[in-house]
Scaffold this motif. Sequence first.
Motif, PDB file in Angstrom:
ATOM      1  N   TYR A   8       0.839  -1.204   0.000  1.00 26.45           N
ATOM      2  CA  TYR A   8       0.000   0.000   0.000  1.00 26.45           C
ATOM      3  C   TYR A   8       0.875   1.255   0.000  1.00 26.45           C
ATOM      4  CZ  TYR A   8      -3.829  -3.147   1.359  1.00 26.45           C
ATOM      5  OH  TYR A   8      -4.755  -4.156   1.414  1.00 26.45           O
ATOM      6  N   PHE A   9       1.894   1.238   0.852  1.00 25.77           N
ATOM      7  CA  PHE A   9       2.766   2.407   0.944  1.00 25.77           C
ATOM      8  C   PHE A   9       3.528   2.622  -0.362  1.00 25.77           C
ATOM      9  CE2 PHE A   9       7.088   4.029   2.041  1.00 25.77           C
ATOM     10  CZ  PHE A   9       6.710   5.340   2.229  1.00 25.77           C
ATOM     11  N   VAL A  10       4.041   1.549  -0.957  1.00 31.29           N
ATOM     12  CA  VAL A  10       4.752   1.659  -2.238  1.00 31.29           C
ATOM     13  C   VAL A  10       3.811   2.205  -3.311  1.00 31.29           C
ATOM     14  CG1 VAL A  10       5.878   0.374  -4.095  1.00 31.29           C
ATOM     15  CG2 VAL A  10       6.435  -0.137  -1.703  1.00 31.29           C
ATOM     16  N   GLY A  11       2.555   1.747  -3.306  1.00 29.70           N
ATOM     17  CA  GLY A  11       1.576   2.247  -4.264  1.00 29.70           C
ATOM     18  C   GLY A  11       1.352   3.738  -4.119  1.00 29.70           C
ATOM     19  N   VAL A  12       1.248   4.222  -2.880  1.00 28.16           N
ATOM     20  CA  VAL A  12       1.069   5.656  -2.625  1.00 28.16           C
ATOM     21  C   VAL A  12       2.300   6.425  -3.075  1.00 28.16           C
ATOM     22  CG1 VAL A  12       0.816   7.401  -0.822  1.00 28.16           C
ATOM     23  CG2 VAL A  12      -0.563   5.313  -0.741  1.00 28.16           C
ATOM     24  N   ALA A  13       3.475   5.889  -2.786  1.00 26.07           N
ATOM     25  CA  ALA A  13       4.715   6.567  -3.157  1.00 26.07           C
ATOM     26  C   ALA A  13       4.841   6.710  -4.665  1.00 26.07           C
ATOM     27  CB  ALA A  13       5.909   5.792  -2.600  1.00 26.07           C
ATOM     28  N   LYS A  14       4.512   5.651  -5.417  1.00 29.46           N
ATOM     29  CA  LYS A  14       4.644   5.697  -6.871  1.00 29.46           C
ATOM     30  C   LYS A  14       3.585   6.576  -7.516  1.00 29.46           C
ATOM     31  CE  LYS A  14       6.970   1.266  -7.545  1.00 29.46           C
ATOM     32  NZ  LYS A  14       6.918  -0.068  -8.197  1.00 29.46           N
ATOM     33  N   ALA A  15       2.369   6.536  -6.978  1.00 30.25           N
ATOM     34  CA  ALA A  15       1.287   7.338  -7.553  1.00 30.25           C
ATOM     35  C   ALA A  15       1.367   8.795  -7.129  1.00 30.25           C
ATOM     36  CB  ALA A  15      -0.062   6.755  -7.150  1.00 30.25           C
ATOM     37  N   ALA A  16       2.079   9.066  -6.019  1.00 30.00           N
ATOM     38  CA  ALA A  16       2.147  10.426  -5.464  1.00 30.00           C
ATOM     39  C   ALA A  16       0.757  10.979  -5.188  1.00 30.00           C
ATOM     40  CB  ALA A  16       2.927  11.360  -6.392  1.00 30.00           C
ATOM     41  N   SER A  17      -0.157  10.063  -4.868  1.00 34.77           N
ATOM     42  CA  SER A  17      -1.538  10.466  -4.620  1.00 34.77           C
ATOM     43  C   SER A  17      -2.276   9.327  -3.933  1.00 34.77           C
ATOM     44  CB  SER A  17      -2.237  10.825  -5.930  1.00 34.77           C
ATOM     45  OG  SER A  17      -3.639  10.893  -5.761  1.00 34.77           O
ATOM     46  N   ILE A  18      -2.950   9.630  -2.834  1.00 30.83           N
ATOM     47  CA  ILE A  18      -3.771   8.637  -2.149  1.00 30.83           C
ATOM     48  C   ILE A  18      -4.928   8.201  -3.046  1.00 30.83           C
ATOM     49  CG2 ILE A  18      -5.363   8.265  -0.237  1.00 30.83           C
ATOM     50  CD1 ILE A  18      -2.620   8.176   0.802  1.00 30.83           C
ATOM     51  N   THR A  19      -5.530   9.171  -3.725  1.00 34.38           N
ATOM     52  CA  THR A  19      -6.683   8.871  -4.574  1.00 34.38           C
ATOM     53  C   THR A  19      -6.318   7.934  -5.713  1.00 34.38           C
ATOM     54  OG1 THR A  19      -7.643  11.032  -4.075  1.00 34.38           O
ATOM     55  CG2 THR A  19      -8.480   9.883  -6.015  1.00 34.38           C
ATOM     56  N   LYS A  20      -5.219   8.239  -6.432  1.00 34.07           N
ATOM     57  CA  LYS A  20      -4.799   7.390  -7.548  1.00 34.07           C
ATOM     58  C   LYS A  20      -4.365   6.014  -7.061  1.00 34.07           C
ATOM     59  CE  LYS A  20      -3.265  11.183 -10.546  1.00 34.07           C
ATOM     60  NZ  LYS A  20      -2.107  11.796 -11.240  1.00 34.07           N
ATOM     61  N   ALA A  21      -3.645   5.976  -5.956  1.00 33.11           N
ATOM     62  CA  ALA A  21      -3.184   4.696  -5.428  1.00 33.11           C
ATOM     63  C   ALA A  21      -4.357   3.830  -4.987  1.00 33.11           C
ATOM     64  CB  ALA A  21      -2.224   4.928  -4.262  1.00 33.11           C
ATOM     65  N   ALA A  22      -5.361   4.440  -4.398  1.00 33.76           N
ATOM     66  CA  ALA A  22      -6.532   3.692  -3.939  1.00 33.76           C
ATOM     67  C   ALA A  22      -7.244   3.026  -5.121  1.00 33.76           C
ATOM     68  CB  ALA A  22      -7.492   4.614  -3.197  1.00 33.76           C
ATOM     69  N   LYS A  23      -7.364   3.732  -6.250  1.00 29.07           N
ATOM     70  CA  LYS A  23      -7.983   3.146  -7.438  1.00 29.07           C
ATOM     71  C   LYS A  23      -7.172   1.972  -7.940  1.00 29.07           C
ATOM     72  CE  LYS A  23     -10.299   7.310  -9.185  1.00 29.07           C
ATOM     73  NZ  LYS A  23     -10.378   8.265 -10.312  1.00 29.07           N
ATOM     74  N   HIS A  24      -5.861   2.128  -7.983  1.00 24.74           N
ATOM     75  CA  HIS A  24      -4.987   1.070  -8.474  1.00 24.74           C
ATOM     76  C   HIS A  24      -5.036  -0.160  -7.579  1.00 24.74           C
ATOM     77  CE1 HIS A  24      -1.544  -1.060  -9.989  1.00 24.74           C
ATOM     78  NE2 HIS A  24      -0.911  -0.932  -8.840  1.00 24.74           N
ATOM     79  N   LEU A  25      -5.119   0.071  -6.271  1.00 22.82           N
ATOM     80  CA  LEU A  25      -5.107  -1.031  -5.300  1.00 22.82           C
ATOM     81  C   LEU A  25      -6.499  -1.592  -5.036  1.00 22.82           C
ATOM     82  CD1 LEU A  25      -2.622   0.667  -2.805  1.00 22.82           C
ATOM     83  CD2 LEU A  25      -2.120  -1.342  -4.222  1.00 22.82           C
ATOM     84  N   PHE A  26      -7.512  -0.997  -5.659  1.00 22.04           N
ATOM     85  CA  PHE A  26      -8.901  -1.395  -5.454  1.00 22.04           C
ATOM     86  C   PHE A  26      -9.283  -1.326  -3.972  1.00 22.04           C
ATOM     87  CE2 PHE A  26      -8.166  -2.909  -9.679  1.00 22.04           C
ATOM     88  CZ  PHE A  26      -9.386  -2.739 -10.301  1.00 22.04           C
ATOM     89  N   LEU A  27      -8.929  -0.183  -3.375  1.00 21.77           N
ATOM     90  CA  LEU A  27      -9.280   0.119  -1.996  1.00 21.77           C
ATOM     91  C   LEU A  27     -10.054   1.433  -1.970  1.00 21.77           C
ATOM     92  CD1 LEU A  27      -5.831  -0.530  -0.290  1.00 21.77           C
ATOM     93  CD2 LEU A  27      -7.802  -2.046  -0.187  1.00 21.77           C
ATOM     94  N   SER A  28     -10.775   1.658  -0.901  1.00 16.94           N
ATOM     95  CA  SER A  28     -11.404   2.962  -0.731  1.00 16.94           C
ATOM     96  C   SER A  28     -10.324   3.947  -0.299  1.00 16.94           C
ATOM     97  CB  SER A  28     -12.498   2.900   0.327  1.00 16.94           C
ATOM     98  OG  SER A  28     -11.945   2.660   1.611  1.00 16.94           O
ATOM     99  N   GLN A  29     -10.525   5.210  -0.628  1.00 14.61           N
ATOM    100  CA  GLN A  29      -9.566   6.233  -0.231  1.00 14.61           C
ATOM    101  C   GLN A  29      -9.464   6.303   1.292  1.00 14.61           C
ATOM    102  OE1 GLN A  29     -10.186   9.951  -2.205  1.00 14.61           O
ATOM    103  NE2 GLN A  29      -8.814  11.105  -0.857  1.00 14.61           N
ATOM    104  N   GLN A  30     -10.582   6.170   1.964  1.00 12.95           N
ATOM    105  CA  GLN A  30     -10.593   6.194   3.422  1.00 12.95           C
ATOM    106  C   GLN A  30      -9.810   5.017   3.995  1.00 12.95           C
ATOM    107  OE1 GLN A  30     -14.514   5.927   5.106  1.00 12.95           O
ATOM    108  NE2 GLN A  30     -13.825   6.310   7.194  1.00 12.95           N
ATOM    109  N   GLY A  31     -10.000   3.826   3.388  1.00 14.79           N
ATOM    110  CA  GLY A  31      -9.299   2.639   3.864  1.00 14.79           C
ATOM    111  C   GLY A  31      -7.803   2.751   3.684  1.00 14.79           C
ATOM    112  N   LEU A  32      -7.363   3.305   2.538  1.00  9.57           N
ATOM    113  CA  LEU A  32      -5.929   3.458   2.293  1.00  9.57           C
ATOM    114  C   LEU A  32      -5.333   4.502   3.223  1.00  9.57           C
ATOM    115  CD1 LEU A  32      -3.485   2.652   0.681  1.00  9.57           C
ATOM    116  CD2 LEU A  32      -4.149   4.287  -1.090  1.00  9.57           C
TER     117      LEU A  32
END
Length: 314
Positions: A8-32
């Motif tokens: 999850y953290f690597v996804g956020v780091a690469k996307a530079a965005s919680i919103t974009k990372a949440a879509k990629h990881l198929f998680l809710s923004q709140q959950g991430l």
Amino acid sequence: MDINSLRYFVGVAKAASITKAAKHLFLSQQGLNKAIHSMETELGFSLVERTRSGTVLTPDGKRFLAFCEQTIAAFDRTVADIAQRQLAVSQGPSLAIGATAYALHTVFDDLANNKLFEQLRVQELAPSNIAQLLADPSNTDHLYVTDLFENSTLAKRMLSFNRFLPIFQTEFGLVVPESFSSREHHVNAADLVGIEFACFHDESIDWVLEKTYGDKQPPNIILKTSDSTQLMQWAESRQTAVLLDSFAFYRLKASPSRTSARLRFITISDMPRVTTGFLFRHDAKLSNDAKLFIRSLQALFRTRHAEYSRMHPV
């Protein structure tokens, strides 16, 4: 903190965005957000700073990112090795799998010689067919490998009633000759109208063409085929752009059968990404074979395509 937290953290780091990372990881923004906050609480230091333009890593976050990437790579290699040993002493999982054309060309073609697939019965299905089968409670085949476009109607319909475990994510672009000129190496969807091009013929590319041209037959397609090698040869010999996905381009670029390196891949801006993964009903009781198949394929794919993932971040 578990391995998924690190992902999850690597996804956020690469996307530079919680919103974009949440879509990629198929998680809710709140959950991430909650997952990252829990990591920071457990570690005792901040990993990210949230700004109006996105998410920025703190100095401690940058150091921790290197640890996460190394740990994830080691974990995937270990799981892949264990999966291979499990398969070596078994007959391989006996499963009926439904797969989209895109998944067949990427996941299955790439790993077809692996023992993991010896006992599989794979049927090619359109995403609409998979959606119908998943909605049918009498259907006994409950595991599918499919590709989903972010925010598409089909993706929302399928994901709202079912579970989805991602394998990998890719994006679309144009393979072009060296002489091809473009502004800042990006081509907008509308620019395709003015380009003579060939394209990889599957449902994913068809969707791109439909979004670009609507119901009218594209006048500037000179070749449409499912043979990606033929497309690469065409691009090498003609002043023609080829529309395909970056995953296929990366595989073919590394192939020793290629005769020329004078090709470039230009991402098409404003095109949604597509994620390929396992799809099954929430109430499905996965067999041990199905669980082994999912675990093994994820590990094998992550290990084999670690270099691709590194070169194509979220």
